[in-house]
Design a protein around this motif. Sequence first.
Motif, PDB file in Angstrom:
ATOM      1  N   GLU A 142       0.800  -1.232   0.000  1.00  0.00           N
ATOM      2  CA  GLU A 142       0.000   0.000   0.000  1.00  0.00           C
ATOM      3  C   GLU A 142       0.834   1.284   0.000  1.00  0.00           C
ATOM      4  O   GLU A 142       0.348   2.330  -0.421  1.00  0.00           O
ATOM      5  CB  GLU A 142      -0.989  -0.004   1.161  1.00  0.00           C
ATOM      6  N   ASP A 143       2.088   1.218   0.448  1.00  0.00           N
ATOM      7  CA  ASP A 143       2.922   2.426   0.431  1.00  0.00           C
ATOM      8  C   ASP A 143       3.634   2.624  -0.903  1.00  0.00           C
ATOM      9  O   ASP A 143       4.280   3.643  -1.126  1.00  0.00           O
ATOM     10  CB  ASP A 143       3.990   2.349   1.525  1.00  0.00           C
ATOM     11  N   ASP A 144       3.554   1.627  -1.769  1.00  0.00           N
ATOM     12  CA  ASP A 144       4.313   1.664  -3.018  1.00  0.00           C
ATOM     13  C   ASP A 144       3.522   2.363  -4.131  1.00  0.00           C
ATOM     14  O   ASP A 144       2.306   2.517  -4.037  1.00  0.00           O
ATOM     15  CB  ASP A 144       4.688   0.244  -3.453  1.00  0.00           C
ATOM     16  N   ILE A 145       4.255   2.764  -5.166  1.00  0.00           N
ATOM     17  CA  ILE A 145       3.628   3.517  -6.262  1.00  0.00           C
ATOM     18  C   ILE A 145       4.050   2.928  -7.599  1.00  0.00           C
ATOM     19  O   ILE A 145       5.236   2.637  -7.805  1.00  0.00           O
ATOM     20  CB  ILE A 145       4.032   5.008  -6.187  1.00  0.00           C
ATOM     21  N   LEU A 146       3.071   2.770  -8.496  1.00  0.00           N
ATOM     22  CA  LEU A 146       3.336   2.261  -9.841  1.00  0.00           C
ATOM     23  C   LEU A 146       2.808   3.280 -10.854  1.00  0.00           C
ATOM     24  O   LEU A 146       1.631   3.621 -10.829  1.00  0.00           O
ATOM     25  CB  LEU A 146       2.648   0.900 -10.020  1.00  0.00           C
ATOM     26  N   VAL A 147       3.702   3.772 -11.705  1.00  0.00           N
ATOM     27  CA  VAL A 147       3.336   4.843 -12.639  1.00  0.00           C
ATOM     28  C   VAL A 147       3.526   4.396 -14.087  1.00  0.00           C
ATOM     29  O   VAL A 147       4.611   3.968 -14.468  1.00  0.00           O
ATOM     30  CB  VAL A 147       4.242   6.081 -12.404  1.00  0.00           C
ATOM     31  N   PRO A 148       2.481   4.491 -14.922  1.00  0.00           N
ATOM     32  CA  PRO A 148       2.648   4.198 -16.354  1.00  0.00           C
ATOM     33  C   PRO A 148       3.422   5.323 -17.038  1.00  0.00           C
ATOM     34  O   PRO A 148       3.225   6.496 -16.706  1.00  0.00           O
ATOM     35  CB  PRO A 148       1.211   4.150 -16.881  1.00  0.00           C
ATOM     36  N   LEU A 165       4.289  11.201   0.322  1.00  0.00           N
ATOM     37  CA  LEU A 165       3.673  10.701  -0.907  1.00  0.00           C
ATOM     38  C   LEU A 165       2.585   9.718  -0.521  1.00  0.00           C
ATOM     39  O   LEU A 165       2.771   8.894   0.360  1.00  0.00           O
ATOM     40  CB  LEU A 165       4.684   9.950  -1.762  1.00  0.00           C
ATOM     41  N   LEU A 166       1.466   9.797  -1.214  1.00  0.00           N
ATOM     42  CA  LEU A 166       0.412   8.828  -0.947  1.00  0.00           C
ATOM     43  C   LEU A 166       0.468   7.728  -1.986  1.00  0.00           C
ATOM     44  O   LEU A 166       0.493   7.999  -3.186  1.00  0.00           O
ATOM     45  CB  LEU A 166      -0.962   9.517  -0.988  1.00  0.00           C
ATOM     46  N   GLY A 167       0.540   6.481  -1.550  1.00  0.00           N
ATOM     47  CA  GLY A 167       0.645   5.342  -2.472  1.00  0.00           C
ATOM     48  C   GLY A 167      -0.663   5.096  -3.183  1.00  0.00           C
ATOM     49  O   GLY A 167      -1.666   5.708  -2.898  1.00  0.00           O
TER      50      GLY A 167
END
Length: 200
Positions: free
Chosen positions: A167-173, A198-200
């Motif tokens: 939930e703390d991680d971020i995935l960006v296209p 940063l909000l995941g």
Amino acid sequence: MNIHNVSLTISAVRPNQYPTTGYMEFAFAGRSNVGKSSLINKLLNRKSLARVSGTPGKTATINFYNIDDTIYLVDLPGYGYAQRSKTEIEKWGKMMEDYLSSREPLVQTILLVDSRHKPTKDDITMAEWIRHYHDRLIVVATKTDKLKKSETEKNFALIWETLEMGEDDILVPFSVKDDEGKYTVWDMIEMMRAGEQLLG
Ligand SMILES: Nc1nc2c(ncn2[C@@H]2O[C@H](COP(=O)(O)OP(=O)(O)OP(=O)(O)O)[C@@H](O)[C@H]2O)c(=O)[nH]1
Ligand SMILES: [Mg+2]
């Protein structure tokens, strides 16, 4: 982000060559050919500041790009291509370890993976390194222009699962063919620079 001056400060292979100015650093890691140098050019609106190539292994040094005397974007050498000797792989490992393990100004390493494929074993290892050295994992999935609309959701789920993202991680296209992801990556960098959450 309004950028005026960008330049390559140094292509380093050893810690004593790293810049000593102390500006915050944001580094990009990932397989050779995944698009690290292309992403840096895209973020900076430059065609070929960072050298891009269809042949894997183009970037073999740690390249520090000075952005307006405020931050460095750091292009890391890629991993995972076949035509590399054992000595070269060891050299790569030492260079990465030296940088990731003790680089004080390094705020975050961002992992790039190819949006078309399941992350490799090397990608998983890199994700583990990043988690070890930073609080969270930020992943940019590149070359989304090559993805069929119908594949997008499935591929992103596979990347999320394979890298055991939470939930703390971020995935960006991200794609260099349009502006997909460009502003999101800049926003994240700006927020981390300002020390904001940063909000995941
Ligand atoms: N279609 C498409 N091609 C891309 C994209 N990003 C990069 N490429 C292409 O992928 C190839 C590799 O890009 P690079 O930026 O050199 O990759 P790299 O990760 O820096 O590779 P190394 O320096 O070898 O580690 C080049 O031919 C790029 O033009 C993208 O978003 N879409
Ligand atoms: Mg490169």
